[in-house]
Design a protein around this motif. Sequence first.
Motif, PDB file in Angstrom:
ATOM      1  N   ASP A   1     -14.594  -0.646  22.709  1.00 12.59           N
ATOM      2  CA  ASP A   1     -14.886  -2.572  22.666  1.00 12.59           C
ATOM      3  C   ASP A   1     -12.898  -3.033  21.877  1.00 12.59           C
ATOM      4  OD1 ASP A   1     -15.067  -4.980  21.477  1.00 12.59           O
ATOM      5  OD2 ASP A   1     -17.433  -3.986  20.793  1.00 12.59           O
TER       6      ASP A   1
ATOM      7  N   LYS B   1     -13.122  -5.918  20.039  1.00  9.99           N
ATOM      8  CA  LYS B   1     -13.517  -5.278  18.767  1.00  9.99           C
ATOM      9  C   LYS B   1     -12.284  -5.014  17.922  1.00  9.99           C
ATOM     10  CE  LYS B   1     -18.034  -5.977  17.487  1.00  9.99           C
ATOM     11  NZ  LYS B   1     -18.781  -5.226  16.897  1.00  9.99           N
TER      12      LYS B   1
ATOM     13  N   ARG C   1     -17.022   5.193  23.158  1.00 10.93           N
ATOM     14  CA  ARG C   1     -16.888   3.833  22.278  1.00 10.93           C
ATOM     15  C   ARG C   1     -15.430   2.966  23.117  1.00 10.93           C
ATOM     16  NH1 ARG C   1     -17.863  -0.056  18.979  1.00 10.93           N
ATOM     17  NH2 ARG C   1     -16.989   1.120  17.275  1.00 10.93           N
TER      18      ARG C   1
END
Length: 93
Positions: free
Chosen positions: A61, A64, A59
């Motif tokens: 991101d 963020k 993952r």
Amino acid sequence: MEDRGKTIEGGQHRLTLINRNSGSFTGVKDVLNFDSGEIILDTELGRLTIKGNNLHVNRLDLEKKEVEIDGTVELLQYAGMPGHGLFGKWFGS
């Protein structure tokens, strides 16, 4: 489980490594390179090199500033951390 957090000007960087097989990282500004043997992250505390076997970025991101990985972690090494001597020694720099 290894969990270290460090706050500096401009943000926070945290890593959580579970049994050397999965990890999550915050304070990640960019992923500079990745393959099954090495992942290089640009973090709030400098460049973090993760070496191991069968590494995967599960993952990502960047909004963020978070990354999750799995695989067998053999080495965590920070570069570009002037003034953070003890923290750098914990992880090989």
